[in-house]
Each structure stands twice: as C-alpha cells, then as structure tokens.
Design an enzyme around this catalytic site. Structure first.
Site, PDB file in Angstrom:
ATOM      1  N   ARG A 120      14.898   2.696  -4.236  1.00 32.54           N
ATOM      2  CA  ARG A 120      13.547   3.181  -4.502  1.00 32.54           C
ATOM      3  C   ARG A 120      13.542   4.704  -4.608  1.00 32.54           C
ATOM      4  O   ARG A 120      14.136   5.389  -3.764  1.00 32.54           O
ATOM      5  CB  ARG A 120      12.615   2.761  -3.370  1.00 32.54           C
ATOM      6  CG  ARG A 120      11.131   2.982  -3.686  1.00 32.54           C
ATOM      7  CD  ARG A 120      10.284   2.613  -2.492  1.00 32.54           C
ATOM      8  NE  ARG A 120       8.908   2.310  -2.866  1.00 32.54           N
ATOM      9  CZ  ARG A 120       7.887   2.386  -2.012  1.00 32.54           C
ATOM     10  NH1 ARG A 120       8.104   2.732  -0.763  1.00 32.54           N
ATOM     11  NH2 ARG A 120       6.673   2.083  -2.394  1.00 32.54           N
ATOM     12  N   ASP A 245       2.524  -6.110   0.238  1.00 37.35           N
ATOM     13  CA  ASP A 245       2.648  -4.762   0.821  1.00 37.35           C
ATOM     14  C   ASP A 245       2.482  -4.775   2.344  1.00 37.35           C
ATOM     15  O   ASP A 245       2.261  -3.729   2.960  1.00 37.35           O
ATOM     16  CB  ASP A 245       1.683  -3.747   0.196  1.00 37.35           C
ATOM     17  CG  ASP A 245       2.059  -2.309   0.558  1.00 37.35           C
ATOM     18  OD1 ASP A 245       3.265  -2.046   0.752  1.00 37.35           O
ATOM     19  OD2 ASP A 245       1.154  -1.469   0.683  1.00 37.35           O
TER      20      ASP A 245
END
Ligand code: 0GY
Length: 290
Positions: A120, A245
């Site tokens: 990421r 999330d």
C-alpha cells in the site's frame, strides 16, 4: 488511544443481505493487540486493539468467507500483526503490506508465503509523512516479479498531481475508497469524472467501492454515496472490490454498524452477477490466483 478515537461497533446487526459463498471483505485491518504487536513510533493515531480473533468472528457473523487485511499506518512498516493474522487464517485471508525500499527478496518471499499479494502507498498527509516517488518506484521494481499489485490511498484533490506517477506504474493499481470522491458534487462533476477517466483510460486500475461512512456528507444511511459506488460497479464490473474497513480507524462523526454496511451491498451492486463479481470473482483473480 488517541483521545477522540472511536472504537469499533460493539454489537453490529446481523445483515439481512446474505453474501454469496466465497465472498471477500477486501478491506479491513488488524490493530495489535499492542501488548504483542506495538504500534509504530511514527504513527499519527493510536487506535483501540482490534485483534485477528475479533476480525475473523466478524467475518463469520456478517456472512463473509474471506478477508483481505490491509496494513494500516498505525503499524508503520512493521507487518508482524498482519503476518500473524494471515498465518492464522491460512487460505481464508490475503494481505497488503507496507514496506520500505530496502526490503529484501527473502523478506518479500516470506510475506508472499504468508499470503501478502501487494503493498500500500498512502498519500494522506494526516496519516503518513511524505514519501519520495523514487522510493515508491524502487518498491514497485521489487514487488513486480512476485506478481503483486499496489493499493493507493489519496484525497480526491491530489489526483491531478499524482496521476502521472500512478499511471506510470507497471502493475495493477487499486484505489482505496473510490478515490475519496467528493459526494457533495454530482457524479457528472469534473472531479469525479477525472477519477472515472483514470479507470476508463487505464485497464490496470481498480477501485474499492468502500467507506460510504467516510465519504458521506449526510451520514446514515449514506444515500448520498450509493449512486457513486453503483456507478463504478456498473461501469467497471470486473475491476471493483468491496470492504468493510473494519475497525474503521479515525472515524470522527460516528461509528458505522458493519451489518448495516453489508446491507448496502445490493444497493451498490443490484444484480446477482454484479455481486458475484464484486465479492467473489474479482478478489479471487487479484488475491487467490496462485
Ligand atoms: C482506512 C482509512 C484510514 C486509515 C488508514 O492506514 C490507515 O491508517 O487507512 C483513514 O483514516 O482514512 O482505509 O482504513
């Protein structure tokens, strides 16, 4: 814990929506437990612990089969908590790590064996210090041979500046949370259409139609976000992912109910075929191909 930090929902509803067999929650995190896996000294927030056991219990409760666990900024480049969760989950999870340019082939291979399939790059100034693009390029050179991809997280207003760099990357690029679309403007607004063009013009770009709770201006039931997510699912059915999330770091306005978030899926992806692609086929291709 950061003083105004909101812990995850203690008692989410059982979703009415039943995800298809093999469904993947493709964006979630584990935090600590800090006693075993301390948070990074350079972190910008200190969350509550959110353990692998709690994540896997939520997965089962919501009706998902698998997780993609994303290294969050509060753990910096120490991926130990992530790797520990992946090793426990076995084939039921894959991971996204955060690494530096000096990562070795052996370390990458060890991560791959544990289930990591990408890295990421975080561009949110409130979450991480600035990283030079050359550093990111070095990392991409190292992960490309493993067939890994890159997850990017940026604010909508930074897209223009980042676009030349992002589109130069020779790997699949997955944009978190719909590029943080400004949903107070319409779907036809140039800012959202710039993001749509990114996906339309570059077949290696995917996005996560996640985080209505972060993007919503109006709040629950996030009606103002659903058309944006639905638009992306309709336009790019083969290049969208969905995630809870959980445990929802840095939510300030409220803490979402993960069961309620799950119930939004059929509004984002109305047909069974779209749901199958969003929750099963797309993550399968990106994360479980080998
Ligand atoms: C998310 C969103 C956030 C946090 C992080 O790495 C992180 O700390 O990603 C956020 O604060 O918007 O995707 O979990």
């Amino acid at each position: 814990m950061t003083p105004d930090y909101l812990p995850f929902h203690p008692d989410p509803k059982k979703p009415d929506y039943v995800p298809p067999r093999g469904a993947v929650d493709a964006h979630c995190h584990v935090f600590g437990p800090a006693k075993t896996f301390p948070f990074a000294p350079e972190r910008k927030y200190t969350p509550c612990d959110a353990s692998k056991e709690q994540l896997f219990a939520l997965r089962d409760f919501l009706g998902f089969s698998r997780n993609v666990i994303v290294q969050a900024s509060c753990h910096g480049k120490n991926n130990d908590a992530l790797l520990d969760a992946l090793r426990t989950a076995g084939d039921k999870a894959r991971g996204i790590a955060v690494v530096g340019p000096d990562i070795t082939e052996a370390e990458l291979q060890e991560m791959h064996d544990a289930g990591v399939r990408g890295v990421r790059f975080n561009f949110l100034k409130r979450l991480v210090d600035d990283t030079p693009k050359d550093v990111f390029r070095k990392i991409v050179d190292k992960i490309k041979p493993l067939g890994w991809h890159v997850i990017v997280y940026f604010e909508a207003e930074d897209l223009l500046e980042l676009k030349p760099f992002l589109t130069s990357l020779p790997v699949t690029v997955v944009v978190d949370h719909m590029g943080r679309a400004d949903v107070s403007k319409g779907i036809g607004d140039p800012s959202f259409q710039a993001f749509v063009s990114l996906l339309r013009d570059h077949e290696n770009f995917w996005t996560k139609v996640s985080c209505p709770e972060r993007l919503s201006v109006k709040g629950v039931p996030y009606d103002d976000v659903i058309p944006f997510a639905n638009y992306l699912v309709e336009q790019f059915p083969h290049r969208v992912l969905w995630g809870t999330d959980w445990p929802h770091p840095n939510m300030k306005s409220h803490m979402p109910d993960d069961g309620f978030l799950t119930d939004i899926i059929p509004m984002i992806a109305p047909s069974e075929k779209q749901q199958q692609m969003l929750l099963v086929e797309n993550p399968d291709r990106l994360y479980w191909a080998d």
